[in-house]
Design an enzyme around this catalytic site. Structure first.
Site, PDB file in Angstrom:
ATOM      1  N   LYS A 193       0.831  -1.215   0.000  1.00 21.17           N
ATOM      2  CA  LYS A 193       0.000   0.000   0.000  1.00 21.17           C
ATOM      3  C   LYS A 193       0.866   1.266   0.000  1.00 21.17           C
ATOM      4  O   LYS A 193       0.626   2.187  -0.772  1.00 21.17           O
ATOM      5  CB  LYS A 193      -0.949  -0.014   1.202  1.00 21.17           C
ATOM      6  CG  LYS A 193      -1.964  -1.155   1.174  1.00 21.17           C
ATOM      7  CD  LYS A 193      -2.957  -1.070   2.306  1.00 21.17           C
ATOM      8  CE  LYS A 193      -2.320  -1.288   3.657  1.00 21.17           C
ATOM      9  NZ  LYS A 193      -1.778  -2.663   3.807  1.00 21.17           N
ATOM     10  N   THR A 194       1.857   1.295   0.871  1.00 19.48           N
ATOM     11  CA  THR A 194       2.755   2.456   0.910  1.00 19.48           C
ATOM     12  C   THR A 194       3.529   2.581  -0.389  1.00 19.48           C
ATOM     13  O   THR A 194       3.697   3.686  -0.926  1.00 19.48           O
ATOM     14  CB  THR A 194       3.730   2.340   2.092  1.00 19.48           C
ATOM     15  OG1 THR A 194       2.985   2.283   3.310  1.00 19.48           O
ATOM     16  CG2 THR A 194       4.674   3.525   2.139  1.00 19.48           C
ATOM     17  N   ASP A 215      -1.412   7.085   6.037  1.00 19.12           N
ATOM     18  CA  ASP A 215      -1.373   5.679   6.436  1.00 19.12           C
ATOM     19  C   ASP A 215      -2.283   5.477   7.651  1.00 19.12           C
ATOM     20  O   ASP A 215      -2.488   6.407   8.441  1.00 19.12           O
ATOM     21  CB  ASP A 215       0.067   5.285   6.780  1.00 19.12           C
ATOM     22  CG  ASP A 215       0.271   3.782   6.770  1.00 19.12           C
ATOM     23  OD1 ASP A 215      -0.638   3.055   6.310  1.00 19.12           O
ATOM     24  OD2 ASP A 215       1.345   3.329   7.210  1.00 19.12           O
ATOM     25  N   THR A 225      -5.660  -1.095   6.945  1.00 20.97           N
ATOM     26  CA  THR A 225      -5.725  -2.541   7.088  1.00 20.97           C
ATOM     27  C   THR A 225      -7.098  -2.977   7.573  1.00 20.97           C
ATOM     28  O   THR A 225      -7.388  -4.169   7.635  1.00 20.97           O
ATOM     29  CB  THR A 225      -4.664  -3.032   8.101  1.00 20.97           C
ATOM     30  OG1 THR A 225      -4.846  -2.346   9.344  1.00 20.97           O
ATOM     31  CG2 THR A 225      -3.255  -2.762   7.587  1.00 20.97           C
ATOM     32  N   ARG A 253       6.683  -8.071   1.882  1.00 21.42           N
ATOM     33  CA  ARG A 253       7.557  -7.504   2.928  1.00 21.42           C
ATOM     34  C   ARG A 253       8.265  -8.613   3.688  1.00 21.42           C
ATOM     35  O   ARG A 253       9.465  -8.530   3.980  1.00 21.42           O
ATOM     36  CB  ARG A 253       6.741  -6.650   3.882  1.00 21.42           C
ATOM     37  CG  ARG A 253       7.576  -6.016   4.999  1.00 21.42           C
ATOM     38  CD  ARG A 253       6.693  -5.297   5.985  1.00 21.42           C
ATOM     39  NE  ARG A 253       6.025  -4.160   5.364  1.00 21.42           N
ATOM     40  CZ  ARG A 253       5.000  -3.508   5.903  1.00 21.42           C
ATOM     41  NH1 ARG A 253       4.514  -3.910   7.075  1.00 21.42           N
ATOM     42  NH2 ARG A 253       4.447  -2.480   5.284  1.00 21.42           N
TER      43      ARG A 253
END
Length: 340
Positions: free
Chosen positions: A67-68, A112, A161, A220
């Protein structure tokens, strides 16, 4: 997954820097999420063709899926800069007003954990996103005045999230919503090969497959495990990351064949051994493994549920037959009793 819940600040910063260096910079480099990527490409290119700013974008999905990274890519594709903040950091409407009033035309504001915005800040953001205007209150009490400031057009990219926690008025302000799903092993292997090239790591195909299979569908985690395998190969091996090196390294870091880490196995073992497979309440289970209930619920439980190792019932958490099998234990009373 490597246990990252207790780390020194300098180690955490080093990890963040390493992750940032591996992020793709453009949509063409982004692996996986084909539907979201195609939809986002249309939104951005259409806006560029019109010479305006694109609609606000909401990205939802579990942690670690990109997402980032996509927020940074959106700014790069638009040829503009990105301002980064987070929901917990904005607790007052004045904090958000200060950020909004400093934005340049066409800039991207990345928020975020947007579901954690304070309610006054949410209400201010509604107006800013829809009308590109913000009201700043000057003074206090009876002498207070609201001064309306016109903002240049900008794009909000929100990441969450827990999309269900977003209030409907805020959700409705986003013109495009993309949900990111977990990656397949084949997609993670692509991610690993790209990252290995950037890191200068000699990664064998069988090692990439081994790491991908233990990465919980999350890029990640895959990149972090790759760095740990690289470390093992440099210190205890010959520098080559083959399957043997990957297996040895992941054994050291307590990541098993399914991708379960120390906390995951502790939860499973407590559920099966201490509580006979359940049902057991979340708080009791968390006390048994020495963790906070929120940690068990948000860090360990989603993956265990997704892998079919535990179930959530009205009476509490229960171990599934697959959990007993994974721990090499015999389920008491047969599988049917676990869900009685």
């Amino acid at each position: 997954m490597v246990d990252e819940r207790v780390v020194a600040p300098e180690v955490d910063e080093a990890e963040r820097a390493a992750e940032a260096a591996l992020r793709p910079r453009r949509l063409a480099e982004f692996v996986g999420q084909h539907v979201v990527r195609e939809q986002l490409e249309l939104v951005l290119h259409a806006a560029l063709a019109r010479g305006g700013v694109p609609d606000h974008v909401l990205l939802s999905g579990p942690p670690g899926l990109g997402k980032t990274t996509l927020a940074m890519i959106i700014a790069a594709e638009l040829g503009t800069s990105v301002r980064v903040t987070s929901g917990p950091a904005i607790q007052h409407a004045g904090d958000l007003a200060a950020v909004l009033s400093s934005l340049d035309e066409g800039e991207v504001l990345f928020v975020d954990e947007i579901h954690r915005l304070a309610r006054p800040a949410e209400e201010l953001l509604y107006v800013a996103m829809e009308d590109f205007r913000v009201d700043v209150v000057v003074g206090k009490g009876a002498g207070a005045n609201a001064i309306g400031l016109t903002l240049p057009p900008f794009t909000v990219v929100g990441a969450t999230t827990r999309a269900g926690l977003l209030p409907a008025p805020l959700r409705d302000r986003f013109g495009f919503t993309g949900h990111l799903d977990f990656y397949s092993s084949a997609e993670l292997e692509q991610v690993l090969r790209r990252s290995a090239g950037l890191l200068g790591v000699d990664l064998a195909d069988d090692a990439a497959a081994e790491i991908a299979g233990r990465s919980r569908g999350t890029p990640r985690i895959a990149n972090r495990l790759l760095r740990r395998v690289r470390d093992w190969a440099q210190v205890r091996g010959d520098g080559t990351c083959d399957r043997a090196a990957a297996r040895a390294a992941l054994e050291v870091y307590e990541v098993d064949e399914l991708g379960l880490d120390r906390l995951d196995r502790a939860v499973l073992r407590a559920l099966c051994v201490r509580f006979g497979g359940g049902p057991v309440g979340l708080t009791t289970l968390a006390v048994a493994v020495g963790e906070e209930p929120e940690t068990v619920e948000t860090v360990a439980e989603p993956f265990l549920v997704r892998e079919g190792l535990i179930g959530r019932t009205p009476r509490g958490r229960v171990a599934t037959p697959r959990a007993w099998e994974h721990l090499d234990l015999a389920a008491p009373g047969g599988p049917a009793s676990l869900f009685g």
